[in-house]
Design a protein around this motif. Structure first.
Motif, PDB file in Angstrom:
ATOM      1  N   VAL A   1      51.287  45.667  48.425  1.00  0.00           N
ATOM      2  CA  VAL A   1      51.804  44.293  48.516  1.00  0.00           C
ATOM      3  C   VAL A   1      51.294  43.488  47.321  1.00  0.00           C
ATOM      4  CG1 VAL A   1      51.791  42.145  49.853  1.00  0.00           C
ATOM      5  CG2 VAL A   1      52.056  44.335  51.028  1.00  0.00           C
ATOM      6  N   LEU A   2      50.010  43.660  46.989  1.00  0.00           N
ATOM      7  CA  LEU A   2      49.462  42.949  45.831  1.00  0.00           C
ATOM      8  C   LEU A   2      50.103  43.446  44.536  1.00  0.00           C
ATOM      9  CD1 LEU A   2      45.670  42.718  46.737  1.00  0.00           C
ATOM     10  CD2 LEU A   2      47.368  40.877  46.740  1.00  0.00           C
ATOM     11  N   ARG A   3      50.365  44.730  44.454  1.00  0.00           N
ATOM     12  CA  ARG A   3      51.017  45.278  43.261  1.00  0.00           C
ATOM     13  C   ARG A   3      52.396  44.623  43.092  1.00  0.00           C
ATOM     14  NH1 ARG A   3      49.563  50.301  43.939  1.00  0.00           N
ATOM     15  NH2 ARG A   3      51.299  50.924  45.256  1.00  0.00           N
ATOM     16  N   ALA A   4      53.144  44.509  44.178  1.00  0.00           N
ATOM     17  CA  ALA A   4      54.459  43.858  44.125  1.00  0.00           C
ATOM     18  C   ALA A   4      54.317  42.389  43.745  1.00  0.00           C
ATOM     19  CB  ALA A   4      55.174  44.000  45.477  1.00  0.00           C
ATOM     20  N   LEU A   5      53.304  41.727  44.300  1.00  0.00           N
ATOM     21  CA  LEU A   5      53.072  40.312  43.983  1.00  0.00           C
ATOM     22  C   LEU A   5      52.756  40.147  42.495  1.00  0.00           C
ATOM     23  CD1 LEU A   5      51.094  37.745  46.023  1.00  0.00           C
ATOM     24  CD2 LEU A   5      50.618  38.015  43.610  1.00  0.00           C
ATOM     25  N   PHE A   6      51.882  40.991  41.954  1.00  0.00           N
ATOM     26  CA  PHE A   6      51.543  40.869  40.532  1.00  0.00           C
ATOM     27  C   PHE A   6      52.756  41.138  39.649  1.00  0.00           C
ATOM     28  CE2 PHE A   6      46.991  41.998  41.855  1.00  0.00           C
ATOM     29  CZ  PHE A   6      46.617  40.667  41.915  1.00  0.00           C
TER      30      PHE A   6
END
Length: 153
Positions: free
Chosen positions: A94-99
């Motif tokens: 999820v953080l990878r997608a957010l970044f």
């Protein structure tokens, strides 16, 4: 439509872009397939009596296409902003997608970096309401923004 309504739609588009990028990675879907699904089944949808926000389709599609097109550059910027022990492929998807979504908006340069950071920290709070992730996101995006547009600080 009021300026506040436009801002809310853009904010919703950012959240949807993170969800869509996550879904693309998890299911191996194309930009086109996931964009159509979100625009027809998520924007403004009602689930269990809760209405989802209406997204701004152009901003949503722009974030998705730019995140995919510039993924290598964005991932490299993210890696430089992360601690060396934590390359992007080891962090929460999820953080990878957010970044990736935030990196796309930062590299486009249409929105002030501080607005992008604030907006995506709010997205992190939506996904991780009780965690330390929003502070982590703030620090990483600040580093990315200074790399992407040092002249805007």
């Amino acid at each position: 439509m009021t300026p506040a309504e436009k801002r809310q739609m853009k904010s919703a588009s950012r959240l949807y872009a993170v969800q869509a990028l996550f879904q693309m990675e998890a299911r191996g879907q194309t930009v086109e397939a996931v964009a159509k699904e979100f625009e027809s089944h998520r924007f403004g949808a009602v689930y269990d009596g809760d209405e989802m926000a209406e997204g701004e389709p152009d901003h949503f599609r722009h974030l998705l296409s730019e995140a995919v097109e510039r993924q290598a550059r964005i991932d490299q910027m993210t890696d430089r902003a992360l601690v060396a022990k934590w390359p992007i492929d080891r962090i929460d998807p999820v953080l990878r997608a957010l970044f990736r979504a935030a990196g796309a908006e930062l590299t486009l340069g249409n929105t002030p970096p501080k607005v992008v950071i604030t907006e995506f920290v709010d997205v992190a709070k939506a996904f991780f309401p009780d965690g330390r992730e929003p502070k982590f996101v703030n620090a990483v995006l600040d580093h990315m923004a200074r790399e992407a547009a040092p002249e805007r600080f």
